[in-house]
Each structure stands twice: as structure tokens, then as C-alpha cells.
Design an enzyme around this catalytic site. Structure first.
Site, PDB file in Angstrom:
ATOM      1  N   CYS A   8       0.931  -1.243  -0.037  1.00 45.51           N
ATOM      2  CA  CYS A   8      -0.198   0.098   0.047  1.00 45.51           C
ATOM      3  C   CYS A   8       1.005   1.222  -0.068  1.00 45.51           C
ATOM      4  O   CYS A   8       2.256   1.156  -0.408  1.00 45.51           O
ATOM      5  CB  CYS A   8      -0.849  -0.047   1.039  1.00 45.51           C
ATOM      6  SG  CYS A   8       0.027   0.184   2.853  1.00 45.51           S
ATOM      7  N   ARG A  14      -3.530  -0.678   5.540  1.00 41.73           N
ATOM      8  CA  ARG A  14      -3.992  -1.765   4.610  1.00 41.73           C
ATOM      9  C   ARG A  14      -2.923  -3.101   4.371  1.00 41.73           C
ATOM     10  O   ARG A  14      -3.425  -4.131   4.821  1.00 41.73           O
ATOM     11  CB  ARG A  14      -4.293  -1.293   3.314  1.00 41.73           C
ATOM     12  CG  ARG A  14      -5.618  -0.240   3.392  1.00 41.73           C
ATOM     13  CD  ARG A  14      -5.769   0.601   2.064  1.00 41.73           C
ATOM     14  NE  ARG A  14      -4.737   1.298   1.802  1.00 41.73           N
ATOM     15  CZ  ARG A  14      -4.678   2.115   0.753  1.00 41.73           C
ATOM     16  NH1 ARG A  14      -5.400   2.024  -0.396  1.00 41.73           N
ATOM     17  NH2 ARG A  14      -3.663   2.954   0.446  1.00 41.73           N
ATOM     18  N   ASP A 115      -8.241   3.428   1.393  1.00 38.01           N
ATOM     19  CA  ASP A 115      -7.190   3.988   2.462  1.00 38.01           C
ATOM     20  C   ASP A 115      -8.265   4.331   3.637  1.00 38.01           C
ATOM     21  O   ASP A 115      -8.895   5.395   3.560  1.00 38.01           O
ATOM     22  CB  ASP A 115      -6.395   4.636   1.810  1.00 38.01           C
ATOM     23  CG  ASP A 115      -5.255   5.145   2.997  1.00 38.01           C
ATOM     24  OD1 ASP A 115      -5.181   4.457   4.255  1.00 38.01           O
ATOM     25  OD2 ASP A 115      -4.087   5.537   2.614  1.00 38.01           O
TER      26      ASP A 115
END
Length: 142
Positions: A8, A14, A115
């Protein structure tokens, strides 16, 4: 043993959640998978978001000891599969020399995994659940 990398942006939300979730699923299904995570724009050694730790703990996944890692410090050729959270991450990895045939977008049917950084715990829970479902479905591809 298959080597899997989750990528990420900052490696604080994440991708660490995906790594922890993948490790849990691999253990439960007795799959020979080694999981790692990294970020494209991060400083090495930072802690994971407390909200990510909290919501993962709720499902029996402990990511509290994870520390950030920059993808540029890794040899991308070592991975059998690389899972990204957005198309932008995938394009950046290809630009860094990763094999495009080994890169998959988690949550591809919805354009990736949004996100949760800076959002509330409920947003982190939704993100965690999206990641869980996507990893559980994608692990069959490895």
C-alpha cells in the site's frame, strides 16, 4: 513455500492488515505461504496504525509488532505474488521492475481497497473486512 507481498502507500494500515489476515488464513488452511507487507511511501520502522491493530485484534490477528518497510528495500523478484491496494500501487511496482504478471489488485471488482488512514474505527473495520474477503478469495490464485 510461496512468498507473498502486500503493498500500500504507507504500510501502516492496509498492507499490514492484509499480511496479518493472510497469515491467519494460511495457518487455518495449512497453506505454505510466507507473507510480508511494504509501502511505496514510508519510512522504515514506524509502528502500524493503532486503529488497524485494534480492528485486527477483534478477529484474532495481532499486527501490533509490525513495523513499516519501504518496498524499495526489497527484491521484488523474490515474490511469487504481489497484491496491491490500488491500481496506482500496481503501476508504481511495475515501474520499479516488478513482474506485472505476478501483481494482483485486491478488491479489483470495486477498484481496490480504500485507504482508511485518519478515519474512524468503523471505517477501519470495513476496510479490514474488505481485505479479509479479498485475501480469502485471492489466496486461491497463489
Amino acid at each position: 513455500m510461496k512468498n507473498v507481498l502486500f503493498v500500500c502507500t504507507g504500510n501502516t494500515c492496509r498492507s499490514p492488515m492484509a499480511q496479518g489476515i493472510c497469515e491467519k488464513i494460511a495457518e487455518e488452511k495449512n497453506l505454505p505461504i510466507k507473507c510480508e507487507s511494504a509501502g511505496l511511501s514510508t519510512v522504515k520502522g514506524q509502528p502500524v496504525s493503532i486503529d488497524a491493530v485494534t480492528v485486527c485484534r477483534e478477529i484474532g490477528v495481532d499486527i501490533s509488532r509490525f513495523r513499516t518497510k519501504n518496498v524499495r528495500e526489497l527484491d521484488l523478484k523474490e515474490y511469487d505474488a504481489i497484491f496491491t491496494m490500488s491500481p496506482r500501487h500496481k503501476h508504481a511496482l511495475i515501474a520499479l521492475g516488478a513482474n506485472p504478471y505476478k501483481i494482483w489488485l485486491l478488491g479489483a471488482e470495486t477498484g481496490g481497497i480504500p485507504d482508511p488512514y485518519g478515519m474512524d474505527e468503523d471505517t477501519y473495520r470495513r476496510c479490514r473486512d474488505e481485505i479479509y474477503d479479498a485475501v480469502n478469495d485471492s489466496i486461491k490464485e497463489i
